[in-house]
Design a protein around this motif. Structure first.
Motif, PDB file in Angstrom:
ATOM      1  N   ILE A  14      -0.184  48.122  55.378  1.00 58.47           N
ATOM      2  CA  ILE A  14      -0.796  48.260  53.730  1.00 58.47           C
ATOM      3  C   ILE A  14      -0.110  47.294  53.071  1.00 58.47           C
ATOM      4  N   VAL A  15       1.346  47.163  53.253  1.00 59.68           N
ATOM      5  CA  VAL A  15       2.077  46.360  52.256  1.00 59.68           C
ATOM      6  C   VAL A  15       1.776  44.782  52.584  1.00 59.68           C
ATOM      7  N   GLN A  16       1.696  44.583  54.185  1.00 57.61           N
ATOM      8  CA  GLN A  16       1.486  43.223  54.435  1.00 57.61           C
ATOM      9  C   GLN A  16       0.246  42.613  53.448  1.00 57.61           C
ATOM     10  N   ASP A  17      -0.658  43.265  53.719  1.00 55.74           N
ATOM     11  CA  ASP A  17      -2.029  43.321  53.093  1.00 55.74           C
ATOM     12  C   ASP A  17      -2.308  42.999  51.567  1.00 55.74           C
ATOM     13  N   ALA A  18      -1.328  43.895  50.969  1.00 58.88           N
ATOM     14  CA  ALA A  18      -1.072  43.770  49.624  1.00 58.88           C
ATOM     15  C   ALA A  18      -0.561  42.633  49.255  1.00 58.88           C
ATOM     16  N   ARG A  19       0.653  42.079  50.058  1.00 58.08           N
ATOM     17  CA  ARG A  19       1.194  40.811  49.791  1.00 58.08           C
ATOM     18  C   ARG A  19       0.634  39.711  49.824  1.00 58.08           C
ATOM     19  N   SER A  20      -0.627  39.989  50.925  1.00 61.55           N
ATOM     20  CA  SER A  20      -1.421  38.706  51.260  1.00 61.55           C
ATOM     21  C   SER A  20      -2.308  38.617  50.211  1.00 61.55           C
ATOM     22  N   ASP A  21      -3.119  39.659  49.730  1.00 56.36           N
ATOM     23  CA  ASP A  21      -4.242  39.566  48.997  1.00 56.36           C
ATOM     24  C   ASP A  21      -3.955  40.082  47.630  1.00 56.36           C
ATOM     25  N   GLY A  22      -2.817  40.408  47.055  1.00 52.56           N
ATOM     26  CA  GLY A  22      -2.385  41.069  45.918  1.00 52.56           C
ATOM     27  C   GLY A  22      -2.490  42.331  45.572  1.00 52.56           C
ATOM     28  N   TRP A  23      -3.454  43.022  46.220  1.00 50.44           N
ATOM     29  CA  TRP A  23      -3.666  44.447  46.103  1.00 50.44           C
ATOM     30  C   TRP A  23      -4.152  44.824  47.559  1.00 50.44           C
ATOM     31  N   VAL A  24      -4.409  46.262  47.970  1.00 53.63           N
ATOM     32  CA  VAL A  24      -4.980  46.809  48.996  1.00 53.63           C
ATOM     33  C   VAL A  24      -5.665  48.127  48.512  1.00 53.63           C
ATOM     34  N   CYS A  25      -6.720  48.613  48.831  1.00 53.39           N
ATOM     35  CA  CYS A  25      -7.293  49.929  48.768  1.00 53.39           C
ATOM     36  C   CYS A  25      -7.539  50.573  50.278  1.00 53.39           C
ATOM     37  N   VAL A  26      -6.801  51.796  50.071  1.00 53.22           N
ATOM     38  CA  VAL A  26      -7.073  52.370  51.479  1.00 53.22           C
ATOM     39  C   VAL A  26      -7.225  53.937  51.281  1.00 53.22           C
ATOM     40  N   ASN A  27      -7.722  54.582  52.312  1.00 56.61           N
ATOM     41  CA  ASN A  27      -7.675  56.031  52.243  1.00 56.61           C
ATOM     42  C   ASN A  27      -6.740  56.879  52.899  1.00 56.61           C
ATOM     43  N   GLY A  28      -6.195  57.703  52.337  1.00 60.87           N
ATOM     44  CA  GLY A  28      -4.730  58.501  52.927  1.00 60.87           C
ATOM     45  C   GLY A  28      -4.314  59.468  52.029  1.00 60.87           C
ATOM     46  N   GLN A  29      -3.000  59.962  52.404  1.00 68.51           N
ATOM     47  CA  GLN A  29      -2.544  61.030  51.795  1.00 68.51           C
ATOM     48  C   GLN A  29      -1.000  60.391  50.963  1.00 68.51           C
ATOM     49  N   ILE A  30      -0.880  60.353  49.833  1.00 71.88           N
ATOM     50  CA  ILE A  30       0.403  60.124  49.294  1.00 71.88           C
ATOM     51  C   ILE A  30       1.733  60.826  50.124  1.00 71.88           C
ATOM     52  N   ASP A  31       1.397  61.673  50.730  1.00 71.26           N
ATOM     53  CA  ASP A  31       2.762  62.299  51.319  1.00 71.26           C
ATOM     54  C   ASP A  31       3.092  61.611  52.847  1.00 71.26           C
ATOM     55  N   SER A  32       1.798  60.973  53.367  1.00 72.37           N
ATOM     56  CA  SER A  32       2.045  60.243  54.203  1.00 72.37           C
ATOM     57  C   SER A  32       2.827  58.820  54.090  1.00 72.37           C
ATOM     58  N   ALA A  33       2.317  58.299  52.909  1.00 70.98           N
ATOM     59  CA  ALA A  33       3.195  57.007  52.547  1.00 70.98           C
ATOM     60  C   ALA A  33       4.461  57.463  52.339  1.00 70.98           C
ATOM     61  N   VAL A  34       4.800  58.218  51.676  1.00 73.22           N
ATOM     62  CA  VAL A  34       6.304  58.637  51.492  1.00 73.22           C
ATOM     63  C   VAL A  34       7.024  59.013  52.509  1.00 73.22           C
ATOM     64  N   TYR A  35       6.351  59.634  53.347  1.00 73.42           N
ATOM     65  CA  TYR A  35       6.979  59.783  54.706  1.00 73.42           C
ATOM     66  C   TYR A  35       7.412  58.591  55.454  1.00 73.42           C
ATOM     67  N   GLN A  36       6.311  57.565  55.608  1.00 73.76           N
ATOM     68  CA  GLN A  36       6.649  56.396  56.195  1.00 73.76           C
ATOM     69  C   GLN A  36       7.616  55.596  55.554  1.00 73.76           C
ATOM     70  N   ALA A  37       7.632  55.660  54.112  1.00 71.42           N
ATOM     71  CA  ALA A  37       8.323  54.732  53.395  1.00 71.42           C
ATOM     72  C   ALA A  37       9.964  55.287  53.894  1.00 71.42           C
ATOM     73  N   SER A  38      10.140  56.677  53.888  1.00 69.47           N
ATOM     74  CA  SER A  38      11.333  57.137  54.231  1.00 69.47           C
ATOM     75  C   SER A  38      12.026  56.827  55.656  1.00 69.47           C
ATOM     76  N   ILE A  39      11.104  56.749  56.568  1.00 75.14           N
ATOM     77  CA  ILE A  39      11.174  56.230  57.980  1.00 75.14           C
ATOM     78  C   ILE A  39      11.638  54.944  57.982  1.00 75.14           C
ATOM     79  N   LEU A  40      10.757  54.111  57.119  1.00 74.19           N
ATOM     80  CA  LEU A  40      11.235  52.572  57.195  1.00 74.19           C
ATOM     81  C   LEU A  40      12.633  52.266  56.231  1.00 74.19           C
ATOM     82  N   GLY A  41      13.159  53.225  55.491  1.00 70.49           N
ATOM     83  CA  GLY A  41      14.400  53.244  54.807  1.00 70.49           C
ATOM     84  C   GLY A  41      14.497  52.671  53.501  1.00 70.49           C
TER      85      GLY A  41
END
Length: 123
Positions: free
Chosen positions: A7-34
């Motif tokens: 998602i971040v790769q696509d946002a950096r490439s295109d300026g923004w990205v729109c996806v379906n998902g849950q904010i809790d999943s993004a928070v969890y993935q961010a914590s794993i990535l540090g």
């Protein structure tokens, strides 16, 4: 939800990205990535609910304090930090009646100075 890294790769490439998902999943993935979740104001949580408010009810020195429920100027949330966030993640549970304009810079006719400012987040 897609991989947060994708998602971040696509946002950096295109300026923004729109996806379906849950904010809790993004928070969890961010914590794993540090990755650090940064609050928009001191003393607030990194994940918060944004709600349109009248100017009188808005936090002091906020755009809402100046504009209330009217249109806000082009801005980047977090731009007031010495080290602004690299990525902003916005989530919505239901459509809002408040219009939001997203602009793809490649589709907008801007002056050289305005384009440079827009591409570097200086609004």
């Amino acid at each position: 939800m897609l991989s947060l890294q994708k998602i971040v790769q696509d946002a950096r490439s295109d300026g923004w990205v729109c996806v379906n998902g849950q904010i809790d999943s993004a928070v969890y993935q961010a914590s794993i990535l540090g990755w650090e979740i940064v609050p928009s104001r001191n003393g607030q949580l990194g994940v918060e609910t944004l709600t349109p408010v009248e100017a009188a009810a808005a936090p002091a020195q906020s755009l809402s304090a100046m504009t209330g429920l009217d249109t806000q100027p082009l801005h980047t949330d977090g731009a007031h930090y010495q080290a602004p966030p690299d990525i902003l993640l916005l989530s919505v549970t239901a459509p809002s009646t408040v219009p939001t304009l997203l602009v793809r810079l490649s589709k907008v006719n801007l002056s050289t100075a305005d384009r440079a400012a827009a591409e570097h987040g200086i609004f």
